[in-house]
Design an enzyme around this catalytic site. Structure first.
Site, PDB file in Angstrom:
ATOM      1  N   ARG A  21     -42.709  32.375  25.945  1.00 20.87           N
ATOM      2  CA  ARG A  21     -43.369  33.519  25.307  1.00 20.87           C
ATOM      3  C   ARG A  21     -43.094  34.830  26.040  1.00 20.87           C
ATOM      4  O   ARG A  21     -43.295  35.903  25.514  1.00 20.87           O
ATOM      5  CB  ARG A  21     -44.884  33.251  25.214  1.00 20.87           C
ATOM      6  CG  ARG A  21     -45.225  32.295  24.090  1.00 20.87           C
ATOM      7  CD  ARG A  21     -46.635  31.739  24.242  1.00 20.87           C
ATOM      8  NE  ARG A  21     -46.695  30.685  25.246  1.00 20.87           N
ATOM      9  CZ  ARG A  21     -47.809  30.013  25.563  1.00 20.87           C
ATOM     10  NH1 ARG A  21     -48.942  30.313  24.969  1.00 20.87           N
ATOM     11  NH2 ARG A  21     -47.778  29.061  26.477  1.00 20.87           N
ATOM     12  N   SER A  49     -32.823  72.069  56.378  1.00 18.44           N
ATOM     13  CA  SER A  49     -32.887  71.743  54.956  1.00 18.44           C
ATOM     14  C   SER A  49     -31.515  71.409  54.412  1.00 18.44           C
ATOM     15  O   SER A  49     -30.508  71.994  54.814  1.00 18.44           O
ATOM     16  CB  SER A  49     -33.426  72.942  54.181  1.00 18.44           C
ATOM     17  OG  SER A  49     -34.760  73.151  54.538  1.00 18.44           O
TER      18      SER A  49
HETATM   19  C1  UD1 Z   1     -53.266  26.174  28.355  1.00 10.07           C
HETATM   20  C2  UD1 Z   1     -54.326  25.229  27.812  1.00 10.07           C
HETATM   21  C3  UD1 Z   1     -55.349  26.047  27.036  1.00 10.07           C
HETATM   22  C4  UD1 Z   1     -55.969  27.095  27.931  1.00 10.07           C
HETATM   23  C5  UD1 Z   1     -54.890  27.969  28.569  1.00 10.07           C
HETATM   24  C6  UD1 Z   1     -55.516  28.825  29.658  1.00 10.07           C
HETATM   25  C7  UD1 Z   1     -53.198  23.067  27.391  1.00 10.07           C
HETATM   26  C8  UD1 Z   1     -52.649  22.171  26.369  1.00 10.07           C
HETATM   27  N1  UD1 Z   1     -53.702  24.238  26.941  1.00 10.07           N
HETATM   28  O1  UD1 Z   1     -52.565  26.754  27.278  1.00 10.07           O
HETATM   29  O2  UD1 Z   1     -56.392  25.190  26.540  1.00 10.07           O
HETATM   30  O3  UD1 Z   1     -56.874  27.892  27.177  1.00 10.07           O
HETATM   31  O4  UD1 Z   1     -53.869  27.168  29.205  1.00 10.07           O
HETATM   32  O5  UD1 Z   1     -54.585  29.722  30.199  1.00 10.07           O
HETATM   33  O6  UD1 Z   1     -53.212  22.728  28.555  1.00 10.07           O
HETATM   34  N2  UD1 Z   1     -46.811  23.345  32.297  1.00 10.07           N
HETATM   35  C9  UD1 Z   1     -46.162  22.339  32.945  1.00 10.07           C
HETATM   36  N3  UD1 Z   1     -45.517  21.389  32.206  1.00 10.07           N
HETATM   37  C10 UD1 Z   1     -45.539  21.383  30.839  1.00 10.07           C
HETATM   38  C11 UD1 Z   1     -46.230  22.430  30.197  1.00 10.07           C
HETATM   39  C12 UD1 Z   1     -46.863  23.386  30.941  1.00 10.07           C
HETATM   40  O7  UD1 Z   1     -46.124  22.285  34.188  1.00 10.07           O
HETATM   41  O8  UD1 Z   1     -44.930  20.467  30.252  1.00 10.07           O
HETATM   42  C13 UD1 Z   1     -47.487  24.390  33.117  1.00 10.07           C
HETATM   43  C14 UD1 Z   1     -46.982  25.798  32.844  1.00 10.07           C
HETATM   44  O9  UD1 Z   1     -45.951  26.122  33.769  1.00 10.07           O
HETATM   45  C15 UD1 Z   1     -48.221  26.649  33.080  1.00 10.07           C
HETATM   46  C16 UD1 Z   1     -49.383  25.701  32.767  1.00 10.07           C
HETATM   47  O10 UD1 Z   1     -48.847  24.398  32.767  1.00 10.07           O
HETATM   48  O11 UD1 Z   1     -48.346  27.081  34.415  1.00 10.07           O
HETATM   49  C17 UD1 Z   1     -50.025  25.981  31.427  1.00 10.07           C
HETATM   50  O12 UD1 Z   1     -49.059  25.927  30.393  1.00 10.07           O
HETATM   51  P1  UD1 Z   1     -49.012  27.012  29.236  1.00 10.07           P
HETATM   52  O13 UD1 Z   1     -47.855  26.700  28.378  1.00 10.07           O
HETATM   53  O14 UD1 Z   1     -49.126  28.364  29.786  1.00 10.07           O
HETATM   54  O15 UD1 Z   1     -50.355  26.631  28.421  1.00 10.07           O
HETATM   55  P2  UD1 Z   1     -51.183  27.586  27.457  1.00 10.07           P
HETATM   56  O16 UD1 Z   1     -50.557  27.634  26.124  1.00 10.07           O
HETATM   57  O17 UD1 Z   1     -51.444  28.873  28.123  1.00 10.07           O
HETATM   58 MG    MG Z   2     -50.690  29.704  29.870  1.00 12.74          MG
END
Ligand code: UD1
Ligand code: MG
Length: 417
Positions: free
Chosen positions: A17, A373
């Site tokens: 994103r 200067s």
């Molecule tokens: C997530 C939560 C959401 C919450 C929000 C808060 C889930 C499914 N959703 O959504 O409920 O409101 O955070 O900020 O958890 N990551 C991994 N491996 C993966 C996917 C993600 O390590 O396979 C890590 C990402 O690097 C990140 C974190 O997990 O640091 C969260 O992932 P992200 O994709 O940002 O989740 P959100 O859509 O923000």
């Molecule tokens: Mg997130």
């Protein structure tokens, strides 16, 4: 309590994103990768073990992770539940509380985490989540409560119906679990959602249905809940972090005339009594002494050191430069790759020409020098103690102590003593 906590930080994700090639957790707030703030916060809790889960471009992220922290790799990025599973594989033999944090949540504070952990441990809860009541909950997972107001699930925004989307209590992503509960229930999570991912958030519904004790602690400061997924969110979080940094300096006796236009990187050191004027940008690894005057419109780039009582005035750029006490660099100057002594006066428009097109060269200006200067110093060059350069000089060779030089190229006119 502290000995029984292990932390898993999820940081394997891409930057989809953000529309960027760089792992999201390396994007910076006030000059520092967002994951760095999370790592600091975790270190301050002194947990028994810390694991960071890496995946996308892990070799880049590894560089900012201290040696005391374990790394687990998530092979395929198929969701936060799978990432936690990878993290748990590095915690074999550990018994106690597992705190899960997301690497994209850098504004979180220690007291809030402590509150969450205290509640979780004192009340012997199976899973405790940190939630927040937001006016605009868009983008976050929503917390579902039953008729007794008990937490019974989390629904992600993209899977939520219209009624669920109206819920303002959101999941911050921060959760504390009993290790064995997390271990034994992750396997029930299925990728039955729009993204076809294994969502950690589904574990809450699973546990609630089984009759486990699931609780929520609300974050008081809503800014702490901010998860960063987009460039706009990054800018918003940067603004908040900058305010925190500036506020801390002001508490320590630094005057910041206009905090809204003063950008100071994380880790900067500034002595008490220093005044920072508006439109000043201070990048990483800068140390400023006491009672200095910086700006307006000053740009101090990396590795700048200002001694006490230095003036770095308007339209100044400095980089890799050390400036001695009581030296004035007041107007329109570029000082790069330089060591400037004490009680030097650098006239308006002075430039250290440090780059020959291939390599950077060093300039040394000794104590009590007077630079006229519009002097250009073509590096490498050394200007001896108490020497003077005339206005408009182009210095192409070393200037002896006490010499007065002028012209293009600068020639010695006389010795002062
Ligand atoms: C997530 C939560 C959401 C919450 C929000 C808060 C889930 C499914 N959703 O959504 O409920 O409101 O955070 O900020 O958890 N990551 C991994 N491996 C993966 C996917 C993600 O390590 O396979 C890590 C990402 O690097 C990140 C974190 O997990 O640091 C969260 O992932 P992200 O994709 O940002 O989740 P959100 O859509 O923000
Ligand atoms: Mg997130």
């Amino acid at each position: 309590m502290k000995n029984n906590i292990a932390v898993i930080i999820l940081a394997a994700g891409k930057s989809t994103r953000m529309k960027s090639d760089m792992p999201k957790v390396l994007h910076k707030l006030c000059g520092r990768a967002m994951l760095g703030y999370v790592l600091d916060l975790v270190a301050s809790l002194k947990p028994r073990q810390v694991v960071v889960v890496l995946g996308f471009k892990q070799e880049q992220v590894r560089k900012i992770i201290p040696k005391s922290v374990k790394i687990a790799l998530q092979k395929r990025l198929i969701g936060t539940a799978d990432a936690v599973k990878a993290g748990l594989s590095a915690l074999k033999g550990f018994k106690g509380t597992v705190l899960v944090l997301y690497g994209d949540n850098p504004l979180l504070k220690k007291d809030t985490l402590k509150k969450l952990l205290d509640y979780h441990i004192k009340n012997n809860v199976d899973a405790t989540l940190l939630t927040a009541q937001l006016k605009k909950p868009a983008g976050y997972g929503r917390v579902i409560r039953d008729k007794y107001f008990s937490v019974c699930g989390i629904v992600e925004e993209r899977d939520a119906d219209e009624v669920e989307k109206d819920i303002r209590e959101i999941n911050t992503g921060i959760m504390a679990f009993k290790k064995e509960i997390l271990d034994s229930n992750l396997k029930y999570i299925r990728p039955n959602n729009r993204k076809k991912e294994y969502y950690l958030t589904d574990i809450i519904g699973i546990l609630a249905k089984k009759g486990c004790l699931v609780e929520a602690v609300k974050a008081e400061d809503l800014q702490e809940a901010l998860g960063i997924n987009t460039g706009a969110e990054l800018a918003g979080a940067n603004f908040i972090m900058q305010k925190r940094i500036n506020d801390e300096f002001m508490q320590e006796g630094v005057t910041i005339v206009d905090p809204a236009t003063t950008f100071i990187s994380f880790g900067t050191k500034i002595g008490a009594g220093t005044v920072i004027y508006p439109f000043t940008v201070i990048e990483r690894d800068v140390k400023i002494g006491k009672r200095c005057s910086v700006g307006p419109f000053a740009h101090l780039r990396e590795a700048v050191r200002l001694g006490n009582d230095v003036t770095a005035g308007n339209f100044i750029e400095m980089v890799r430069a050390k400036i001695g006490a009581k030296t004035f660099v007041k107007h329109f100057s570029y000082i790069g790759d330089s060591s400037v002594g004490a009680s030097v006066n650098i006239g308006a428009g002075t430039v250290t020409a440090n780059f020959d097109g291939l390599k950077k060269h060093y300039t040394i200006i000794k104590d009590k020098v007077n630079i006229g200067s519009d002097t250009v110093i073509v590096a490498p060059a050394r200007i001896g103690r108490s020497a003077t350069t005339g206005a408009g000089s182009v210095v192409t060779k070393n200037v002896p102590d006490n010499a007065v030089v002028a012209g293009v190229p600068a020639r010695t006119l006389r010795k002062k003593r």
